[in-house]
Design a protein around this motif. Structure first.
Motif, PDB file in Angstrom:
ATOM      1  N   ALA A 116      -1.924  14.706  -2.697  1.00 42.60           N
ATOM      2  CA  ALA A 116      -1.676  14.959  -1.269  1.00 42.60           C
ATOM      3  C   ALA A 116      -1.454  16.445  -1.028  1.00 42.60           C
ATOM      4  CB  ALA A 116      -0.481  14.147  -0.782  1.00 42.60           C
ATOM      5  N   TYR A 117      -0.755  17.097  -1.938  1.00 44.26           N
ATOM      6  CA  TYR A 117      -0.510  18.541  -1.831  1.00 44.26           C
ATOM      7  C   TYR A 117      -1.829  19.318  -1.855  1.00 44.26           C
ATOM      8  CZ  TYR A 117       0.972  23.212  -3.315  1.00 44.26           C
ATOM      9  OH  TYR A 117       1.143  24.567  -3.419  1.00 44.26           O
ATOM     10  N   LEU A 118      -2.700  18.989  -2.804  1.00 40.25           N
ATOM     11  CA  LEU A 118      -3.987  19.676  -2.907  1.00 40.25           C
ATOM     12  C   LEU A 118      -4.867  19.421  -1.673  1.00 40.25           C
ATOM     13  CD1 LEU A 118      -4.802  19.020  -6.666  1.00 40.25           C
ATOM     14  CD2 LEU A 118      -4.160  21.204  -5.620  1.00 40.25           C
ATOM     15  N   LEU A 119      -4.879  18.193  -1.189  1.00 43.40           N
ATOM     16  CA  LEU A 119      -5.660  17.882   0.015  1.00 43.40           C
ATOM     17  C   LEU A 119      -5.135  18.639   1.238  1.00 43.40           C
ATOM     18  CD1 LEU A 119      -6.215  14.052  -0.441  1.00 43.40           C
ATOM     19  CD2 LEU A 119      -8.005  15.792  -0.345  1.00 43.40           C
ATOM     20  N   ALA A 120      -3.821  18.716   1.374  1.00 44.87           N
ATOM     21  CA  ALA A 120      -3.228  19.429   2.512  1.00 44.87           C
ATOM     22  C   ALA A 120      -3.557  20.910   2.450  1.00 44.87           C
ATOM     23  CB  ALA A 120      -1.720  19.219   2.534  1.00 44.87           C
ATOM     24  N   ARG A 121      -3.496  21.494   1.262  1.00 45.12           N
ATOM     25  CA  ARG A 121      -3.816  22.927   1.121  1.00 45.12           C
ATOM     26  C   ARG A 121      -5.296  23.191   1.400  1.00 45.12           C
ATOM     27  NH1 ARG A 121       0.543  22.256   1.747  1.00 45.12           N
ATOM     28  NH2 ARG A 121       2.362  23.038   0.675  1.00 45.12           N
TER      29      ARG A 121
ATOM     30  N   ARG B 199       7.176  17.239  -5.751  1.00 47.88           N
ATOM     31  CA  ARG B 199       5.794  17.665  -5.556  1.00 47.88           C
ATOM     32  C   ARG B 199       4.900  17.223  -6.710  1.00 47.88           C
ATOM     33  NH1 ARG B 199       4.820  23.341  -3.301  1.00 47.88           N
ATOM     34  NH2 ARG B 199       5.217  22.138  -1.439  1.00 47.88           N
ATOM     35  N   SER B 200       5.431  17.165  -7.915  1.00 46.78           N
ATOM     36  CA  SER B 200       4.619  16.750  -9.063  1.00 46.78           C
ATOM     37  C   SER B 200       4.143  15.306  -8.910  1.00 46.78           C
ATOM     38  CB  SER B 200       5.410  16.914 -10.360  1.00 46.78           C
ATOM     39  OG  SER B 200       6.559  16.086 -10.344  1.00 46.78           O
TER      40      SER B 200
ATOM     41  N   ILE C 122     -10.001  17.659  -6.325  1.00 43.47           N
ATOM     42  CA  ILE C 122      -8.882  16.822  -6.780  1.00 43.47           C
ATOM     43  C   ILE C 122      -9.276  15.894  -7.929  1.00 43.47           C
ATOM     44  CG2 ILE C 122      -7.662  16.854  -4.579  1.00 43.47           C
ATOM     45  CD1 ILE C 122      -8.655  13.970  -4.148  1.00 43.47           C
ATOM     46  N   THR C 123     -10.535  15.930  -8.361  1.00 42.77           N
ATOM     47  CA  THR C 123     -10.981  15.007  -9.409  1.00 42.77           C
ATOM     48  C   THR C 123     -10.227  15.200 -10.722  1.00 42.77           C
ATOM     49  OG1 THR C 123     -12.822  16.493  -9.903  1.00 42.77           O
ATOM     50  CG2 THR C 123     -13.274  14.601  -8.466  1.00 42.77           C
ATOM     51  N   CYS C 124      -9.915  16.429 -11.082  1.00 43.03           N
ATOM     52  CA  CYS C 124      -9.159  16.660 -12.324  1.00 43.03           C
ATOM     53  C   CYS C 124      -7.749  16.089 -12.218  1.00 43.03           C
ATOM     54  CB  CYS C 124      -9.080  18.149 -12.639  1.00 43.03           C
ATOM     55  SG  CYS C 124     -10.659  18.830 -13.165  1.00 43.03           S
TER      56      CYS C 124
ATOM     57  N   ILE D 140       0.862  -1.177   0.000  1.00 45.09           N
ATOM     58  CA  ILE D 140       0.000   0.000   0.000  1.00 45.09           C
ATOM     59  C   ILE D 140       0.900   1.228   0.000  1.00 45.09           C
ATOM     60  CG2 ILE D 140      -1.881  -1.163   1.212  1.00 45.09           C
ATOM     61  CD1 ILE D 140      -1.161   0.607   3.649  1.00 45.09           C
ATOM     62  N   LYS D 141       0.345   2.320  -0.495  1.00 46.12           N
ATOM     63  CA  LYS D 141       1.098   3.559  -0.578  1.00 46.12           C
ATOM     64  C   LYS D 141       0.365   4.648   0.181  1.00 46.12           C
ATOM     65  CE  LYS D 141       3.080   4.982  -4.421  1.00 46.12           C
ATOM     66  NZ  LYS D 141       3.378   5.648  -5.696  1.00 46.12           N
ATOM     67  N   VAL D 142       1.119   5.405   0.957  1.00 48.34           N
ATOM     68  CA  VAL D 142       0.579   6.530   1.702  1.00 48.34           C
ATOM     69  C   VAL D 142       1.406   7.751   1.327  1.00 48.34           C
ATOM     70  CG1 VAL D 142       0.117   7.502   3.984  1.00 48.34           C
ATOM     71  CG2 VAL D 142      -0.098   5.027   3.617  1.00 48.34           C
ATOM     72  N   ASN D 143       0.744   8.759   0.762  1.00 51.86           N
ATOM     73  CA  ASN D 143       1.414  10.009   0.439  1.00 51.86           C
ATOM     74  C   ASN D 143       1.214  10.976   1.592  1.00 51.86           C
ATOM     75  OD1 ASN D 143       0.684   8.688  -2.253  1.00 51.86           O
ATOM     76  ND2 ASN D 143       2.198  10.223  -2.815  1.00 51.86           N
ATOM     77  N   VAL D 144       2.299  11.578   2.055  1.00 53.62           N
ATOM     78  CA  VAL D 144       2.268  12.472   3.207  1.00 53.62           C
ATOM     79  C   VAL D 144       2.601  13.879   2.742  1.00 53.62           C
ATOM     80  CG1 VAL D 144       3.272  12.951   5.468  1.00 53.62           C
ATOM     81  CG2 VAL D 144       3.026  10.581   4.703  1.00 53.62           C
TER      82      VAL D 144
END
Length: 187
Positions: A154-159, A148-149, A178-180, A67-71
């Protein structure tokens, strides 16, 4: 497997010829099975590391069985400590799933280096030590630095979390903002 068994026999023979060390033949089969299992584990970890090389610049699906978790974190005050606290929280949360193979991705290179290296006595280092204690609950954990790319969702969710109040969970549909990005990365 036959080749590995023959190699171990040859190795046993050389120990006797060169060093007059006698090795029991009874444990030879178990040694071969253990070596084969170690080789398979090492090869699997190598495949995961290669798939997360910096040649890729977009999010990659984890290998089967992982599994992958982006932080990521959105703050302007002590970002390295905040990112480390998020990793600690992600490790604690993921540990409850009783999963054994995890890839954690972060755009904080300092954090990725600190977890894999030596530490000092600062607040940051104490959080890293907590992360290392949690990592021991997993069979295999990779903490990978990514650009970041590769961590855009994860970046968009954090912001977005900075402007939201309370806890939110999206269990069936991704949030609209984040759908796009999800569609672009073909997740």
């Amino acid at each position: 497997m036959v080749g590995l068994f023959v190699w171990r026999l040859w190795h046993r023979r050389n120990k006797w010829v060169w060093y007059t060390v006698n090795m029991f033949v009874f444990g030879l089969k178990m040694i071969v099975f253990n070596m084969l299992a170690d080789w398979r584990r090492a090869r699997e970890v190598n495949v995961v590391k290669q798939s997360h090389s910096q040649a890729h610049r977009s999010w990659l699906k984890p290998p089967a069985g992982w599994i992958k978790v982006n932080v990521d974190v959105a703050c302007s005050f002590q970002p390295k400590e905040a990112e480390t606290l998020r990793l600690k929280e992600a490790l604690s949360w993921t540990k409850e799933w009783r999963t054994t193979k995890c890839v954690f991705e972060s755009e904080a290179k300092l954090l990725a280096d600190a977890v894999q290296g030596t530490r000092g006595a600062s607040f940051f280092d104490s959080i890293v030590e907590d992360c290392n204690k949690l990592i021991k609950y997993f069979d295999e954990v990779l903490l990978v630095f990514i650009h970041r790319s590769m961590n855009q969702v994860a970046y968009l969710l954090a912001r977005a979390a900075c402007s939201m109040s309370g806890l939110l969970e999206w269990n069936t549909r991704a949030p609209y903002f984040i759908t796009c990005t999800l569609a672009f990365e073909e997740i």
